[in-house]
Design a protein around this motif. Structure first.
Motif, PDB file in Angstrom:
ATOM      1  N   THR A   2       0.815  -1.203   0.000  1.00 42.23           N
ATOM      2  CA  THR A   2       0.000   0.000   0.000  1.00 42.23           C
ATOM      3  C   THR A   2       0.851   1.255   0.000  1.00 42.23           C
ATOM      4  OG1 THR A   2      -0.095  -0.051   2.412  1.00 42.23           O
ATOM      5  CG2 THR A   2      -1.894  -1.108   1.246  1.00 42.23           C
ATOM      6  N   LYS A   3       0.302   2.307  -0.569  1.00 42.10           N
ATOM      7  CA  LYS A   3       0.986   3.586  -0.644  1.00 42.10           C
ATOM      8  C   LYS A   3       0.555   4.476   0.524  1.00 42.10           C
ATOM      9  CE  LYS A   3       0.715   3.550  -5.698  1.00 42.10           C
ATOM     10  NZ  LYS A   3       0.189   4.266  -6.872  1.00 42.10           N
ATOM     11  N   ILE A   4       1.514   5.093   1.201  1.00 48.30           N
ATOM     12  CA  ILE A   4       1.216   6.082   2.212  1.00 48.30           C
ATOM     13  C   ILE A   4       1.954   7.340   1.790  1.00 48.30           C
ATOM     14  CG2 ILE A   4       1.309   6.712   4.651  1.00 48.30           C
ATOM     15  CD1 ILE A   4       1.349   3.785   5.372  1.00 48.30           C
ATOM     16  N   MET A   5       1.259   8.293   1.179  1.00 48.79           N
ATOM     17  CA  MET A   5       1.913   9.464   0.621  1.00 48.79           C
ATOM     18  C   MET A   5       0.907  10.599   0.519  1.00 48.79           C
ATOM     19  SD  MET A   5       1.967   8.336  -3.406  1.00 48.79           S
ATOM     20  CE  MET A   5       2.912   6.848  -3.060  1.00 48.79           C
ATOM     21  N   ALA A  27     -17.217   5.826  -2.820  1.00 41.70           N
ATOM     22  CA  ALA A  27     -16.705   5.247  -4.064  1.00 41.70           C
ATOM     23  C   ALA A  27     -15.324   5.806  -4.387  1.00 41.70           C
ATOM     24  CB  ALA A  27     -17.674   5.528  -5.210  1.00 41.70           C
ATOM     25  N   LEU A  28     -15.128   7.091  -4.119  1.00 42.42           N
ATOM     26  CA  LEU A  28     -13.820   7.704  -4.386  1.00 42.42           C
ATOM     27  C   LEU A  28     -12.751   7.140  -3.452  1.00 42.42           C
ATOM     28  CD1 LEU A  28     -14.902  11.423  -4.891  1.00 42.42           C
ATOM     29  CD2 LEU A  28     -14.095   9.847  -6.654  1.00 42.42           C
ATOM     30  N   ALA A  29     -13.111   6.975  -2.178  1.00 42.77           N
ATOM     31  CA  ALA A  29     -12.152   6.399  -1.233  1.00 42.77           C
ATOM     32  C   ALA A  29     -11.781   4.981  -1.639  1.00 42.77           C
ATOM     33  CB  ALA A  29     -12.734   6.417   0.182  1.00 42.77           C
ATOM     34  N   ASN A  30     -12.772   4.200  -2.044  1.00 44.81           N
ATOM     35  CA  ASN A  30     -12.491   2.828  -2.480  1.00 44.81           C
ATOM     36  C   ASN A  30     -11.624   2.805  -3.738  1.00 44.81           C
ATOM     37  OD1 ASN A  30     -13.927   1.674  -0.382  1.00 44.81           O
ATOM     38  ND2 ASN A  30     -15.846   1.601  -1.522  1.00 44.81           N
ATOM     39  N   ALA A  31     -11.811   3.808  -4.621  1.00 52.93           N
ATOM     40  CA  ALA A  31     -10.983   3.892  -5.821  1.00 52.93           C
ATOM     41  C   ALA A  31      -9.528   4.155  -5.451  1.00 52.93           C
ATOM     42  CB  ALA A  31     -11.504   4.999  -6.741  1.00 52.93           C
ATOM     43  N   LEU A  32      -9.303   5.007  -4.445  1.00 52.92           N
ATOM     44  CA  LEU A  32      -7.936   5.276  -3.991  1.00 52.92           C
ATOM     45  C   LEU A  32      -7.292   4.013  -3.411  1.00 52.92           C
ATOM     46  CD1 LEU A  32      -8.355   8.754  -2.234  1.00 52.92           C
ATOM     47  CD2 LEU A  32      -7.320   8.295  -4.458  1.00 52.92           C
ATOM     48  N   ILE A  33      -8.088   3.254  -2.655  1.00 59.75           N
ATOM     49  CA  ILE A  33      -7.574   2.009  -2.069  1.00 59.75           C
ATOM     50  C   ILE A  33      -7.189   1.025  -3.167  1.00 59.75           C
ATOM     51  CG2 ILE A  33      -8.220  -0.002  -0.681  1.00 59.75           C
ATOM     52  CD1 ILE A  33     -10.003   1.957   0.959  1.00 59.75           C
ATOM     53  N   PHE A  41      -5.498   6.032   5.270  1.00 63.78           N
ATOM     54  CA  PHE A  41      -5.053   7.266   4.631  1.00 63.78           C
ATOM     55  C   PHE A  41      -6.061   7.718   3.577  1.00 63.78           C
ATOM     56  CE2 PHE A  41      -2.865   9.388   1.110  1.00 63.78           C
ATOM     57  CZ  PHE A  41      -2.259  10.438   1.773  1.00 63.78           C
ATOM     58  N   ALA A  42      -6.552   6.762   2.797  1.00 62.25           N
ATOM     59  CA  ALA A  42      -7.497   7.085   1.734  1.00 62.25           C
ATOM     60  C   ALA A  42      -8.777   7.697   2.297  1.00 62.25           C
ATOM     61  CB  ALA A  42      -7.820   5.838   0.914  1.00 62.25           C
ATOM     62  N   TYR A  43      -9.354   7.058   3.324  1.00 62.15           N
ATOM     63  CA  TYR A  43     -10.595   7.559   3.896  1.00 62.15           C
ATOM     64  C   TYR A  43     -10.393   8.899   4.600  1.00 62.15           C
ATOM     65  CZ  TYR A  43     -13.627   3.584   2.944  1.00 62.15           C
ATOM     66  OH  TYR A  43     -14.406   2.642   2.323  1.00 62.15           O
ATOM     67  N   GLU A  44      -9.325   9.024   5.406  1.00 63.62           N
ATOM     68  CA  GLU A  44      -9.103  10.268   6.137  1.00 63.62           C
ATOM     69  C   GLU A  44      -8.837  11.431   5.175  1.00 63.62           C
ATOM     70  OE1 GLU A  44      -5.995   9.570   8.947  1.00 63.62           O
ATOM     71  OE2 GLU A  44      -7.323   8.563  10.382  1.00 63.62           O
ATOM     72  N   THR A  45      -8.055  11.174   4.134  1.00 63.34           N
ATOM     73  CA  THR A  45      -7.758  12.225   3.166  1.00 63.34           C
ATOM     74  C   THR A  45      -9.006  12.628   2.402  1.00 63.34           C
ATOM     75  OG1 THR A  45      -5.492  11.423   2.908  1.00 63.34           O
ATOM     76  CG2 THR A  45      -6.348  12.845   1.170  1.00 63.34           C
TER      77      THR A  45
END
Length: 282
Positions: A2-5, A27-33, A41-45
């Protein structure tokens, strides 16, 4: 791996554009994951961006609500409904969340659970594209819904909710009972519909949610409003009423919330989703 950036400005602009086009934040958060970003990170961002992009009024301020209890008495922090006194525990303005105690008696909570237990089915979510209900990985509870005024108990509770919110019972969807087992949750989400899915012939947009806790949870199961820093521990008979839509059609993205996993025991709750107008007159 996973990416943490940091999310690039270009990607952020794309997310903001998608939000303005009513694409679901989940849906956007899931796309980032799926692209390899760390889940948290995806959800918080994403929800940080959602909070910054909260739909605003024409004055450029986040939506505010003036809450007045209609047709019932009030003395200090006690609301007098036609059949019960309800205590106000706290009130938050952005988003608007009213925390209430003693909305239901212990006996009423137990009876709702008893009446619904044999009718539970896996909970569904509304597909943001098609508008159809489907199973969703972010919602792992079981649920059922009573018909409006299905029995004396349901009608009594619907009347009490109507008096506390100022919306007629007919503006609400059927009282839904939710059951979360060990580890079950509902990930961050909005209760309102994307504007293009708010069907005027079915009561229009959801504008508020009245959530009642039917049992004390041994550990976990809190309702969390991440953008407001609010967390409510389930207490039998207590409730939260949160409002996220107004007469101008504005929706409050700060109302994003979640039900965290149950770590011990189980969680029972009753939900009444409130629409703009009468659902049953069309």
């Amino acid at each position: 791996m996973t990416k943490i950036m940091q999310i690039s400005d270009e990607l952020k602009d794309w997310i903001v554009g998608a939000l303005k086009s009513d694409v679901s934040p989940i849906a956007l958060a899931n796309a980032l994951i799926k692209k390899g970003f760390d889940n948290r990170f995806a959800y918080e961002t994403l929800f940080k961006i959602v909070g910054n992009e909260a739909i605003k009024t024409t004055e450029g301020q986040q939506i505010r609500y003036t809450y007045e209890v209609p047709k019932i008495g009030r003395k200090g922090n006690i609301l007098h409904t036609s059949d019960k006194d309800v205590k106000v525990l706290s009130r938050n303005e952005k988003p608007f969340v009213l925390h209430l105690d003693q909305v239901l008696s212990s006996e009423e909570c137990d009876e709702l659970i008893s009446l619904s237990r044999s009718r539970l089915q896996p909970s569904l979510v509304v597909d943001r594209g098609s508008g159809e209900e489907r199973a969703g990985s972010g919602r792992t509870s079981k649920s059922m819904a009573f018909r409006l005024k299905e029995n004396e108990l349901v009608e009594r509770i619907e009347t009490r909710i109507a008096e506390l919110t100022g919306y007629p019972a007919e503006n609400g969807e059927g009282l839904q009972i939710l059951n979360y087992g060990l580890g079950e949750e509902y990930k961050p989400h909005f209760d309102f519909f994307p504007p293009h899915m708010a069907d005027a012939s079915k009561g229009g947009q959801r504008v508020g949610t009245f959530l009642i806790y039917l049992n004390d949870v041994e550990d976990g199961g809190e309702t969390v409003f991440s953008k407001a820093g609010l967390s409510f521990v389930p207490k039998k008979g207590a409730a939260i009423y949160f409002h996220y839509g107004n007469a101008q059609g504005q929706l409050d993205r700060l109302s994003v919330h979640s039900s965290v996993p149950v770590r011990k025991g189980e969680k029972w709750a009753a939900t009444k989703w409130i629409r703009e107008s009468n659902i049953y007159c069309h």
